[in-house]
Design a protein around this motif. Structure first.
Motif, PDB file in Angstrom:
ATOM      1  N   MET A   1       0.649  -1.108  -0.048  1.00 29.39           N
ATOM      2  CA  MET A   1       0.035  -0.032   0.132  1.00 29.39           C
ATOM      3  C   MET A   1       0.897   1.462  -0.075  1.00 29.39           C
ATOM      4  O   MET A   1       1.719   1.368   0.688  1.00 29.39           O
ATOM      5  CB  MET A   1      -0.886  -0.051   1.432  1.00 29.39           C
ATOM      6  N   ARG A   2       0.524   2.286  -0.820  1.00 28.54           N
ATOM      7  CA  ARG A   2       1.334   3.410  -0.950  1.00 28.54           C
ATOM      8  C   ARG A   2       0.705   4.368   0.104  1.00 28.54           C
ATOM      9  O   ARG A   2      -0.580   4.808  -0.083  1.00 28.54           O
ATOM     10  CB  ARG A   2       1.330   3.913  -2.399  1.00 28.54           C
ATOM     11  N   ILE A   3       1.218   4.828   1.164  1.00 30.54           N
ATOM     12  CA  ILE A   3       0.667   5.566   2.208  1.00 30.54           C
ATOM     13  C   ILE A   3       1.365   6.749   2.651  1.00 30.54           C
ATOM     14  O   ILE A   3       2.619   7.038   2.794  1.00 30.54           O
ATOM     15  CB  ILE A   3       0.433   4.510   3.760  1.00 30.54           C
ATOM     16  N   LEU A   4       0.359   7.906   2.933  1.00 30.74           N
ATOM     17  CA  LEU A   4       1.383   9.008   3.203  1.00 30.74           C
ATOM     18  C   LEU A   4       0.726   9.298   4.651  1.00 30.74           C
ATOM     19  O   LEU A   4      -0.578   9.469   4.937  1.00 30.74           O
ATOM     20  CB  LEU A   4       0.707  10.149   2.026  1.00 30.74           C
ATOM     21  N   VAL A   5       1.923   9.765   5.436  1.00 29.71           N
ATOM     22  CA  VAL A   5       1.469  10.229   6.972  1.00 29.71           C
ATOM     23  C   VAL A   5       1.945  11.574   6.972  1.00 29.71           C
ATOM     24  O   VAL A   5       2.773  11.871   6.874  1.00 29.71           O
ATOM     25  CB  VAL A   5       2.223   9.270   7.868  1.00 29.71           C
ATOM     26  N   ILE A   6       0.508  12.355   7.128  1.00 28.24           N
ATOM     27  CA  ILE A   6       0.955  13.917   7.204  1.00 28.24           C
ATOM     28  C   ILE A   6       0.753  14.090   8.727  1.00 28.24           C
ATOM     29  O   ILE A   6       0.096  13.349   9.738  1.00 28.24           O
ATOM     30  CB  ILE A   6      -0.409  14.603   6.810  1.00 28.24           C
ATOM     31  N   VAL A  21       6.341   1.049   7.717  1.00 31.28           N
ATOM     32  CA  VAL A  21       7.545   0.607   6.998  1.00 31.28           C
ATOM     33  C   VAL A  21       7.798  -1.080   7.559  1.00 31.28           C
ATOM     34  O   VAL A  21       8.136  -1.630   6.545  1.00 31.28           O
ATOM     35  CB  VAL A  21       8.843   1.081   7.684  1.00 31.28           C
ATOM     36  N   ALA A  22       7.567  -1.397   8.776  1.00 35.01           N
ATOM     37  CA  ALA A  22       7.552  -2.652   9.258  1.00 35.01           C
ATOM     38  C   ALA A  22       6.930  -3.658   8.282  1.00 35.01           C
ATOM     39  O   ALA A  22       7.084  -5.004   8.162  1.00 35.01           O
ATOM     40  CB  ALA A  22       7.443  -3.003  10.676  1.00 35.01           C
ATOM     41  N   SER A  23       5.545  -3.252   7.954  1.00 38.31           N
ATOM     42  CA  SER A  23       4.576  -4.016   7.110  1.00 38.31           C
ATOM     43  C   SER A  23       5.004  -4.223   5.675  1.00 38.31           C
ATOM     44  O   SER A  23       4.140  -4.530   4.768  1.00 38.31           O
ATOM     45  CB  SER A  23       3.370  -3.696   7.232  1.00 38.31           C
ATOM     46  N   GLY A  24       6.048  -3.360   5.500  1.00 35.42           N
ATOM     47  CA  GLY A  24       6.490  -3.340   3.905  1.00 35.42           C
ATOM     48  C   GLY A  24       5.525  -2.246   2.985  1.00 35.42           C
ATOM     49  O   GLY A  24       5.929  -2.414   1.641  1.00 35.42           O
ATOM     50  N   HIS A  25       4.925  -1.363   3.700  1.00 38.08           N
ATOM     51  CA  HIS A  25       4.348  -0.382   2.848  1.00 38.08           C
ATOM     52  C   HIS A  25       5.197   0.561   2.285  1.00 38.08           C
ATOM     53  O   HIS A  25       6.317   0.608   2.830  1.00 38.08           O
ATOM     54  CB  HIS A  25       3.219   0.200   3.535  1.00 38.08           C
ATOM     55  N   ASP A  26       4.841   1.310   1.063  1.00 38.37           N
ATOM     56  CA  ASP A  26       5.525   2.252   0.582  1.00 38.37           C
ATOM     57  C   ASP A  26       5.136   3.492   1.277  1.00 38.37           C
ATOM     58  O   ASP A  26       3.869   4.129   0.959  1.00 38.37           O
ATOM     59  CB  ASP A  26       5.184   2.105  -1.021  1.00 38.37           C
ATOM     60  N   VAL A  27       5.872   4.246   1.970  1.00 36.67           N
ATOM     61  CA  VAL A  27       5.651   5.185   3.123  1.00 36.67           C
ATOM     62  C   VAL A  27       6.290   6.437   2.656  1.00 36.67           C
ATOM     63  O   VAL A  27       7.557   6.734   2.301  1.00 36.67           O
ATOM     64  CB  VAL A  27       5.918   4.721   4.438  1.00 36.67           C
ATOM     65  N   GLY A  28       5.253   7.600   2.473  1.00 37.63           N
ATOM     66  CA  GLY A  28       5.860   9.032   2.575  1.00 37.63           C
ATOM     67  C   GLY A  28       5.335   9.499   3.783  1.00 37.63           C
ATOM     68  O   GLY A  28       4.367   8.966   4.373  1.00 37.63           O
ATOM     69  N   ALA A  29       6.129  10.536   4.218  1.00 40.27           N
ATOM     70  CA  ALA A  29       5.619  11.105   5.584  1.00 40.27           C
ATOM     71  C   ALA A  29       5.983  12.773   5.590  1.00 40.27           C
ATOM     72  O   ALA A  29       7.198  12.981   5.036  1.00 40.27           O
ATOM     73  CB  ALA A  29       6.367  10.389   6.814  1.00 40.27           C
ATOM     74  N   THR A  30       5.286  13.511   6.056  1.00 41.64           N
ATOM     75  CA  THR A  30       5.589  14.950   6.210  1.00 41.64           C
ATOM     76  C   THR A  30       5.931  15.172   7.612  1.00 41.64           C
ATOM     77  O   THR A  30       5.720  14.798   8.477  1.00 41.64           O
ATOM     78  CB  THR A  30       4.203  15.861   5.678  1.00 41.64           C
ATOM     79  N   TYR A  31       6.392  16.392   7.410  1.00 40.99           N
ATOM     80  CA  TYR A  31       7.038  17.102   8.938  1.00 40.99           C
ATOM     81  C   TYR A  31       6.809  18.434   8.784  1.00 40.99           C
ATOM     82  O   TYR A  31       6.952  19.127   7.542  1.00 40.99           O
ATOM     83  CB  TYR A  31       8.600  16.725   9.243  1.00 40.99           C
ATOM     84  N   LEU A  32       6.906  19.358   9.671  1.00 44.03           N
ATOM     85  CA  LEU A  32       6.729  20.824   9.652  1.00 44.03           C
ATOM     86  C   LEU A  32       8.217  21.405   9.881  1.00 44.03           C
ATOM     87  O   LEU A  32       8.952  22.085   9.086  1.00 44.03           O
ATOM     88  CB  LEU A  32       5.783  21.328  10.789  1.00 44.03           C
ATOM     89  N   HIS A  38      13.160   7.535  10.445  1.00 46.56           N
ATOM     90  CA  HIS A  38      13.294   6.627   9.673  1.00 46.56           C
ATOM     91  C   HIS A  38      13.804   6.583   8.275  1.00 46.56           C
ATOM     92  O   HIS A  38      13.256   7.375   7.448  1.00 46.56           O
ATOM     93  CB  HIS A  38      11.791   5.819   9.257  1.00 46.56           C
ATOM     94  N   PRO A  39      14.796   6.075   7.737  1.00 49.09           N
ATOM     95  CA  PRO A  39      15.643   6.478   6.721  1.00 49.09           C
ATOM     96  C   PRO A  39      14.960   5.928   5.302  1.00 49.09           C
ATOM     97  O   PRO A  39      14.822   6.169   4.225  1.00 49.09           O
ATOM     98  CB  PRO A  39      17.044   5.728   6.723  1.00 49.09           C
ATOM     99  N   GLU A  40      13.900   4.836   5.509  1.00 52.02           N
ATOM    100  CA  GLU A  40      13.331   3.974   4.451  1.00 52.02           C
ATOM    101  C   GLU A  40      12.166   4.921   4.088  1.00 52.02           C
ATOM    102  O   GLU A  40      11.380   4.347   3.066  1.00 52.02           O
ATOM    103  CB  GLU A  40      12.862   2.730   5.037  1.00 52.02           C
ATOM    104  N   VAL A  41      12.067   5.926   4.762  1.00 57.43           N
ATOM    105  CA  VAL A  41      10.769   6.762   4.251  1.00 57.43           C
ATOM    106  C   VAL A  41      10.973   7.964   3.691  1.00 57.43           C
ATOM    107  O   VAL A  41      11.912   8.663   3.643  1.00 57.43           O
ATOM    108  CB  VAL A  41      10.100   7.020   5.760  1.00 57.43           C
ATOM    109  N   ALA A  42      10.241   8.459   2.453  1.00 55.40           N
ATOM    110  CA  ALA A  42      10.135   9.653   1.793  1.00 55.40           C
ATOM    111  C   ALA A  42       9.769  10.792   2.768  1.00 55.40           C
ATOM    112  O   ALA A  42       8.628  10.997   2.966  1.00 55.40           O
ATOM    113  CB  ALA A  42       9.350   9.644   0.596  1.00 55.40           C
ATOM    114  N   TRP A  43      10.717  11.658   3.382  1.00 51.97           N
ATOM    115  CA  TRP A  43      10.247  12.756   4.186  1.00 51.97           C
ATOM    116  C   TRP A  43       9.718  13.875   3.333  1.00 51.97           C
ATOM    117  O   TRP A  43      10.785  14.458   2.588  1.00 51.97           O
ATOM    118  CB  TRP A  43      11.481  12.903   5.272  1.00 51.97           C
ATOM    119  N   LEU A  44       8.901  14.459   3.429  1.00 49.80           N
ATOM    120  CA  LEU A  44       8.553  15.670   2.555  1.00 49.80           C
ATOM    121  C   LEU A  44       7.829  16.829   3.718  1.00 49.80           C
ATOM    122  O   LEU A  44       7.081  16.622   4.517  1.00 49.80           O
ATOM    123  CB  LEU A  44       6.908  15.152   1.778  1.00 49.80           C
TER     124      LEU A  44
END
Ligand SMILES: NC(=O)c1ccc[n+]([C@@H]2O[C@H](COP(=O)([O-])OP(=O)(O)OC[C@H]3O[C@@H](n4cnc5c(N)ncnc54)[C@H](OP(=O)(O)O)[C@@H]3O)[C@@H](O)[C@H]2O)c1
Length: 276
Positions: A1-6, A21-32, A38-44
């Motif tokens: 699952m391609r998942i975005l965590v705002i 990440v542990a479940s193998g999802h394709d993860v993007g995550a945002t920060y202010l 987590h290095p495996e994540v696309a930080w936006l």
């Protein structure tokens, strides 16, 4: 699952990211302010106060599901307008939305609140969370709105840090005996939110812990788990203060629990001291 965590850099957001990440999802995550760990994540980077920026992030990442855990307690624009911006962005980019809400949408006048209860907030934070729910529902009728309560971890939440500071005499303050919530463990909450996301569940869901406890009882449970002297925790009555806001908020989660595999443990269970 391609998942975005705002709000992926926050307390709940970090656990959501960890589990996804542990479940193998394709993860993007945002920060202010700063990205998470987590290095495996696309930080936006994203400020949800900007409608255009929210649309740009969702449009670029194209998530199948988005979980919105971003908020700022004293900032209406982040909490209410920001939730609307995220819902509009998901409506445009496509995919399912899980919006994280709060028991603070309720006044505490009723003995407990189930998923059918309409918000009746009594403070600015509760009003912003209620406004966010209204916006999300109006924009995306298929979205899930997940109301939760005090979020506790295995040491990392601000509530636990406050109890530790009180128990070790580093700060002054009291824990109220007449201020009741249904604390949830962050791991249970994150797992439940991912379930709501994966199954594309729509509507209002109550995702809190099974035990209603006062802030004082919660403090005692945390202190005992952490091997601190619970007798040092000062208690007091909220009724003796002028603090605005609800006293007792009990979320009835029975209907939601019946639909979830994740068990929403109560504080007395997840804070039980480790067996000797
Ligand atoms: N904590 C509780 O006990 C509790 C109880 C009931 C409901 N909730 C709900 O649970 C959710 C998560 O709470 P939490 O405790 O995990 O919060 P948190 O640790 O304070 O994290 C908030 C997140 O929102 C981000 N954020 C703040 N302002 C933003 C903005 N203008 N634009 C984009 N992102 C922004 C923060 O980014 P930076 O870290 O980079 O600044 C952070 O990632 C919220 O919806 C809250 O209402 C929490």
């Amino acid at each position: 699952m391609r998942i975005l965590v705002i709000g992926g850099s926050g307390f709940l957001g970090s656990e959501l990211v960890r589990q996804c990440v542990a479940s193998g999802h394709d993860v993007g995550a945002t920060y202010l302010t700063r990205p998470g760990e987590h290095p495996e994540v696309a930080w936006l980077p994203l400020d949800v106060r900007s409608r255009a920026d929210a649309a740009a992030v969702a449009g670029a990442f194209r998530p199948e599901v988005t979980i919105n855990a971003a908020y700022r307690q004293a900032d209406w624009t982040t909490t209410a307008d920001g939730a609307a911006h995220v819902a509009l962005a998901v409506a445009e980019a496509g995919g399912h939305l899980v919006h994280v809400s709060s028991d603070a949408v309720f006044s505490g006048a009723a003995p407990c609140y189930d998923e059918t209860c309409a918000p009746d907030p009594v403070n600015p934070y509760g009003a912003a969370k209620a406004a966010a729910e209204t916006a999300v529902k109006a924009i995306l009728s298929g979205a899930a709105i997940a109301r939760t309560s005090l979020i506790i971890g295995s040491g990392g939440s601000p509530h636990e840090a406050f109890v530790r500071s009180l128990a070790t005499g580093r700060v002054e303050g009291v824990l109220f005996t007449d201020d009741v919530r249904c604390p949830v463990h962050v791991a249970d909450l994150a797992a439940a939110l991912v379930e709501l996301a994966a199954a594309r569940m729509a509507g209002v869901w109550h995702v809190a812990g099974a035990d209603a406890v006062s802030r004082y009882e919660l403090g005692v449970l945390i202190a005992r788990r952490d091997g601190l002297d619970a007798a040092r925790l000062p208690s007091g009555r909220r009724a003796d203060t002028t603090l605005p806001g609800p006293y007792e908020l009990r979320l009835d989660c029975a209907a939601t629990q019946r639909r979830l595999r994740t068990r929403l443990r109560g504080a007395r269970e997840f804070l039980a001291p480790p067996a000797p």
